[in-house]
Design a protein around this motif. Sequence first.
Motif, PDB file in Angstrom:
ATOM      1  N   UNK A   1      31.572   9.518  74.179  1.00 51.79           N
ATOM      2  CA  UNK A   1      31.189  10.120  73.734  1.00 51.79           C
ATOM      3  C   UNK A   1      29.662  11.108  73.342  1.00 51.79           C
ATOM      4  N   UNK A   2      29.228  10.782  74.259  1.00 55.13           N
ATOM      5  CA  UNK A   2      28.124  11.373  74.569  1.00 55.13           C
ATOM      6  C   UNK A   2      28.326  13.992  74.214  1.00 55.13           C
ATOM      7  N   UNK A   3      29.315  13.650  74.887  1.00 58.21           N
ATOM      8  CA  UNK A   3      30.515  15.199  74.135  1.00 58.21           C
ATOM      9  C   UNK A   3      29.635  15.262  72.328  1.00 58.21           C
ATOM     10  N   UNK A   4      30.020  14.038  72.444  1.00 59.48           N
ATOM     11  CA  UNK A   4      30.546  14.218  70.393  1.00 59.48           C
ATOM     12  C   UNK A   4      29.380  13.858  70.137  1.00 59.48           C
ATOM     13  N   UNK A   5      27.930  13.341  70.267  1.00 57.35           N
ATOM     14  CA  UNK A   5      27.176  13.684  69.840  1.00 57.35           C
ATOM     15  C   UNK A   5      27.157  14.793  69.587  1.00 57.35           C
TER      16      UNK A   5
ATOM     17  N   UNK B   1      20.251   5.029  69.535  1.00 54.74           N
ATOM     18  CA  UNK B   1      19.838   6.147  69.064  1.00 54.74           C
ATOM     19  C   UNK B   1      21.024   7.156  69.341  1.00 54.74           C
ATOM     20  N   UNK B   2      20.346   7.492  70.470  1.00 52.97           N
ATOM     21  CA  UNK B   2      21.476   8.515  70.819  1.00 52.97           C
ATOM     22  C   UNK B   2      23.105   8.621  69.873  1.00 52.97           C
ATOM     23  N   UNK B   3      23.400   7.528  69.886  1.00 60.39           N
ATOM     24  CA  UNK B   3      25.085   7.472  69.579  1.00 60.39           C
ATOM     25  C   UNK B   3      25.258   7.307  68.312  1.00 60.39           C
ATOM     26  N   UNK B   4      23.249   7.390  67.197  1.00 60.40           N
ATOM     27  CA  UNK B   4      23.487   6.985  65.683  1.00 60.40           C
ATOM     28  C   UNK B   4      24.349   8.620  64.871  1.00 60.40           C
ATOM     29  N   UNK B   5      24.201   9.827  65.444  1.00 63.33           N
ATOM     30  CA  UNK B   5      24.957  10.968  64.838  1.00 63.33           C
ATOM     31  C   UNK B   5      26.277  10.696  64.633  1.00 63.33           C
ATOM     32  N   UNK B   6      26.648   9.608  65.262  1.00 60.54           N
ATOM     33  CA  UNK B   6      28.470   9.242  65.419  1.00 60.54           C
ATOM     34  C   UNK B   6      28.543   8.691  63.847  1.00 60.54           C
ATOM     35  N   UNK B   7      27.436   7.851  63.634  1.00 63.87           N
ATOM     36  CA  UNK B   7      27.825   6.921  62.194  1.00 63.87           C
ATOM     37  C   UNK B   7      28.708   6.446  62.444  1.00 63.87           C
TER      38      UNK B   7
END
Length: 236
Positions: free
Chosen positions: A115-119, A158-164
């Motif tokens: 997931x961090x790659x997508x963030x 918070x780290x993954x919030x940009x993925x919505x």
Amino acid sequence: MTHPRRGASENQRALQEAIKDLIVRRGLAPGSLLPTESELMAELSVSRHPLREAIKALQALGIVDIRHGLGTYVGTPSFSPLEAGLTFHSHLSLHGDLRDIGDLVQIREVLETGLVRQVLAQIDDADIDTLENAVSTMEREAAQGHYSPEADWLFHKTLYQPLRNDLISDLLRVFWSVFDKVNAQLPRTEDKPEAAAAAHRAILTALRGGDPEVLAAAMADHFTDIRERISRVPRR
């Protein structure tokens, strides 16, 4: 010859599937009111007792929500049953071969390193200030020998919030919460608070750096201390 109990169980499963099918066919959304008990009995050609048993079973799964005095509604998505089951088996795992705890950590590690790659692709939407505050809190607490689970979860949330993606957020919360419940029972490494803070600082630094491979590696390293602590639990 079918055993009576087996037949009753199969009938219950069939009835539960029929209720779920009715919800889908009618296009009922989460929070929608189901037909009344009498209407369901008539439409599904079933008596009151098995219908109520089926409804209770579906309630346990979060598929329906019984509101006494108001009716039965389509349930909203919930991971509560999953969290309860994982927590129970993780506590059992502490007194066994630790397989369930190890599996839980492995799933979370695979999920987060991907997931961090997508963030990173949504870095403009990342709340860097909140991530920085969470890491700084962990570092201050670590300097006093304390670990801050609140700041730890705030960082990951918070780290993954940009993925919505609320489903991802809820699922990670379950994995994080389950591990947090058994965390105190795992052996501590001498630098546990410092190691946790340093791991999160490395993730944030890599996020700012913008290299997906470095970021994924930093996330994977975050789980090194956890795996080490699990390995120290005496096998029974």
